[in-house]
Design a protein around this motif. Structure first.
Motif, PDB file in Angstrom:
ATOM      1  N   HIS A 120     -27.163   9.157  82.677  1.00  0.00           N
ATOM      2  CA  HIS A 120     -26.693   9.163  81.295  1.00  0.00           C
ATOM      3  C   HIS A 120     -27.673   9.863  80.355  1.00  0.00           C
ATOM      4  CE1 HIS A 120     -24.068   5.367  82.216  1.00  0.00           C
ATOM      5  NE2 HIS A 120     -23.537   6.488  82.679  1.00  0.00           N
ATOM      6  N   GLU A 121     -28.881  10.145  80.833  1.00  0.00           N
ATOM      7  CA  GLU A 121     -29.889  10.885  80.059  1.00  0.00           C
ATOM      8  C   GLU A 121     -30.166  10.245  78.703  1.00  0.00           C
ATOM      9  OE1 GLU A 121     -28.477  14.839  79.810  1.00  0.00           O
ATOM     10  OE2 GLU A 121     -28.837  15.302  81.948  1.00  0.00           O
ATOM     11  N   GLY A 122     -30.251   8.912  78.678  1.00  0.00           N
ATOM     12  CA  GLY A 122     -30.594   8.209  77.448  1.00  0.00           C
ATOM     13  C   GLY A 122     -29.507   8.160  76.405  1.00  0.00           C
ATOM     14  N   ALA A 123     -28.259   8.467  76.781  1.00  0.00           N
ATOM     15  CA  ALA A 123     -27.163   8.409  75.812  1.00  0.00           C
ATOM     16  C   ALA A 123     -26.826   6.949  75.491  1.00  0.00           C
ATOM     17  CB  ALA A 123     -25.935   9.120  76.369  1.00  0.00           C
ATOM     18  N   ARG A 124     -26.258   6.740  74.313  1.00  0.00           N
ATOM     19  CA  ARG A 124     -25.858   5.394  73.905  1.00  0.00           C
ATOM     20  C   ARG A 124     -24.465   5.102  74.444  1.00  0.00           C
ATOM     21  NH1 ARG A 124     -29.326   3.263  70.223  1.00  0.00           N
ATOM     22  NH2 ARG A 124     -30.751   4.699  69.167  1.00  0.00           N
ATOM     23  N   ARG A 125     -24.370   4.152  75.349  1.00  0.00           N
ATOM     24  CA  ARG A 125     -23.104   3.797  75.985  1.00  0.00           C
ATOM     25  C   ARG A 125     -22.790   2.328  75.698  1.00  0.00           C
ATOM     26  NH1 ARG A 125     -21.501   7.561  79.872  1.00  0.00           N
ATOM     27  NH2 ARG A 125     -22.365   9.578  79.258  1.00  0.00           N
ATOM     28  N   PRO A 126     -21.672   2.042  75.005  1.00  0.00           N
ATOM     29  CA  PRO A 126     -21.334   0.641  74.715  1.00  0.00           C
ATOM     30  C   PRO A 126     -20.895  -0.102  75.969  1.00  0.00           C
ATOM     31  CG  PRO A 126     -19.559   2.088  74.018  1.00  0.00           C
ATOM     32  CD  PRO A 126     -20.684   2.985  74.465  1.00  0.00           C
ATOM     33  N   THR A 127     -21.222  -1.375  76.036  1.00  0.00           N
ATOM     34  CA  THR A 127     -20.883  -2.228  77.167  1.00  0.00           C
ATOM     35  C   THR A 127     -20.215  -3.499  76.653  1.00  0.00           C
ATOM     36  OG1 THR A 127     -23.049  -3.305  77.111  1.00  0.00           O
ATOM     37  CG2 THR A 127     -22.836  -1.339  78.505  1.00  0.00           C
ATOM     38  N   LEU A 128     -19.721  -4.301  77.599  1.00  0.00           N
ATOM     39  CA  LEU A 128     -19.126  -5.581  77.226  1.00  0.00           C
ATOM     40  C   LEU A 128     -20.179  -6.508  76.624  1.00  0.00           C
ATOM     41  CD1 LEU A 128     -16.857  -6.116  80.361  1.00  0.00           C
ATOM     42  CD2 LEU A 128     -16.101  -5.509  78.062  1.00  0.00           C
ATOM     43  N   GLN A 129     -21.383  -6.434  77.127  1.00  0.00           N
ATOM     44  CA  GLN A 129     -22.466  -7.238  76.555  1.00  0.00           C
ATOM     45  C   GLN A 129     -22.755  -6.814  75.118  1.00  0.00           C
ATOM     46  OE1 GLN A 129     -26.052  -7.094  78.847  1.00  0.00           O
ATOM     47  NE2 GLN A 129     -27.107  -8.640  77.616  1.00  0.00           N
ATOM     48  N   TYR A 130     -22.630  -5.538  74.836  1.00  0.00           N
ATOM     49  CA  TYR A 130     -22.825  -5.037  73.480  1.00  0.00           C
ATOM     50  C   TYR A 130     -21.756  -5.593  72.537  1.00  0.00           C
ATOM     51  CZ  TYR A 130     -22.502  -1.631  69.654  1.00  0.00           C
ATOM     52  OH  TYR A 130     -22.405  -1.027  68.421  1.00  0.00           O
ATOM     53  N   LEU A 131     -20.502  -5.633  72.990  1.00  0.00           N
ATOM     54  CA  LEU A 131     -19.436  -6.227  72.177  1.00  0.00           C
ATOM     55  C   LEU A 131     -19.701  -7.704  71.913  1.00  0.00           C
ATOM     56  CD1 LEU A 131     -16.070  -4.713  73.477  1.00  0.00           C
ATOM     57  CD2 LEU A 131     -17.267  -4.230  71.349  1.00  0.00           C
ATOM     58  N   ASN A 132     -20.240  -8.370  72.914  1.00  0.00           N
ATOM     59  CA  ASN A 132     -20.590  -9.782  72.741  1.00  0.00           C
ATOM     60  C   ASN A 132     -21.641  -9.948  71.647  1.00  0.00           C
ATOM     61  OD1 ASN A 132     -20.881 -12.552  73.156  1.00  0.00           O
ATOM     62  ND2 ASN A 132     -22.342 -12.277  74.818  1.00  0.00           N
ATOM     63  N   SER A 133     -22.643  -9.064  71.613  1.00  0.00           N
ATOM     64  CA  SER A 133     -23.676  -9.151  70.582  1.00  0.00           C
ATOM     65  C   SER A 133     -23.105  -8.879  69.193  1.00  0.00           C
ATOM     66  CB  SER A 133     -24.808  -8.170  70.890  1.00  0.00           C
ATOM     67  OG  SER A 133     -24.356  -6.822  70.780  1.00  0.00           O
TER      68      SER A 133
END
Length: 388
Positions: free
Chosen positions: A113-126
């Motif tokens: 991913h070369e340091g790109a910002r990728r949203p995850t389910l854990q991110y939605l939880n936060s």
């Protein structure tokens, strides 16, 4: 005789192997048949359609689907970023969408991913946790502001009608205030993170164990704050300014409700500088509730003492490092003499007034005015006047 015994043993072993083989084949057949029945329809769907179906679910439902079978787990794990990105697009214009812009996802650790910002389910939880904190805090603030209006209401209405008016007023302010608290949270969190990063860089450049002076810390603190709010639009700056007034004044009145009011803002300042600022403020209001148990209040006071120690150690930990022989942080011996404790005005109000003056916005309208039969209410200020 010996030959017959060996022959019988061989026959028994062969029969045992055959039975085991038969049971294995039957179990494998049942498993494959069950998998085929459960996944046959989804297997026929295009991959894009399967991802679209998951993206239209709540993130909790996607987590539950992930636990159903291995096929769902592999699908969600492989396309998690795409599913969450589609969810965020579907939520455009909502509170979660605003939170996602204020608090972008962390950078991915995967090399591909070369340091790109990728949203995850854990991110939605936060994001949802931040929303719940801001929403509950906005509800407390709205109740504190509205309740005095309805204590001695002389209008000839039934108690039920008065409660309905009160609930409407509280909910109206809560809906407006919660989005402003997002910006308050954004400012406090980023100020702390950037201040820590700046102090770390300064310590690495100087190669010194001596902490900076209080004047230098105050200057760095002000520069970090100014860099954050300089990128905000005018409306966000004004609304956040009002929200800070509302929050701080409400906590002050809760700490000292009867005149002469106590002007010691040490508790307020500690709450605003800790890592989970609004969560601490919410815990304060929970502990301040008349029906709150005494253990909750004691725990809050213990937590506040710990937060005060952490705030005092910030610069000393960064510059002092760890003294392994002494078993403590170097440079902590002089904390009592040189600890840096900014005032409440330095946490937000001074830098905000400077930015408002720079933009020519010192004289501005109230952020939100709500009319009631006997009063007018806006962020942190209550002015009772005849209804008109």
């Amino acid at each position: 005789m010996v030959f017959n015994v060996r022959h019988d043993k061989a026959q028994r072993i062969l029969r045992a192997v055959e039975r085991a083989r038969t049971q294995f084949v039957k179990a494998r057949y049942r498993s494959s048949r069950s998998d085929a029945l459960s996944g046959s329809y989804l297997d026929r769907l295009p991959l894009e359609l399967s991802i679209s179906i998951f993206s239209h679910c709540e993130w909790r439902d996607v987590v539950s689907c992930r636990s159903v079978c291995r096929g769902f787990k592999d699908l969600v794990d492989t396309h998690e970023h795409g599913i969450v990105e589609t969810m965020l697009k579907r939520l455009e214009g909502t509170n979660i969408s605003l939170l996602s812009r204020l608090f972008p996802p962390p950078k991915s650790r995967l090399p591909s991913h070369e340091g790109a910002r990728r949203p995850t389910l854990q991110y939605l939880n936060s994001l949802e946790k931040r929303h719940i904190t801001c929403s509950e805090l906005a509800l407390f603030l709205a109740k504190y502001a509205v309740t005095p209006l309805f204590k001695n209401w002389g209008v000839n209405l039934s108690r039920r009608d008065i409660d309905e008016h009160k609930e409407y007023a509280v909910r109206a302010i809560q809906r407006r205030l919660v989005r402003q608290l997002y910006h308050v949270e954004h400012f406090l969190v980023n100020t702390r993170l950037q201040l820590s990063a700046t102090l770390t860089s300064l310590a690495a450049e100087n190669n010194s164990d001596t902490p900076p002076t209080n004047a230098l810390l105050a200057q760095i603190y002000r520069e970090v704050q100014g860099a954050i709010i300089a990128m905000w639009p005018d409306t966000a700056l004004i609304s956040t300014h009002h929200a800070f007034h509302f929050l701080v004044n409400t906590i002050r009145l809760a700490l000292s409700p009867h005149p002469p009011h106590n002007t010691n803002d040490e508790t307020v300042c500690i709450m605003l500088r800790c890592p989970c600022s609004l969560q601490r403020c919410l815990e304060f209001f929970h502990a301040d509730t008349p029906s709150a148990p005494s253990r909750l209040r004691r725990q809050f006071m213990i937590d506040m003492q710990d937060e005060k120690k952490k705030a005092d150690l910030l610069a000393h930990v960064v510059f002092g490092g760890l003294d392994r022989k002494a078993g403590k942080r170097r440079g902590t011996d002089s904390i009592g003499e040189s600890s840096w404790n900014p005032r409440v005005s330095e946490v937000w109000f001074e830098v905000a007034r400077c930015e408002l003056r720079k933009r020519g916005l010192e004289q501005h309208m109230a952020d939100g005015v709500f009319w009631f039969p006997r009063g007018r209410l806006w962020w942190g200020v209550l002015s009772v006047r005849p209804y008109s």
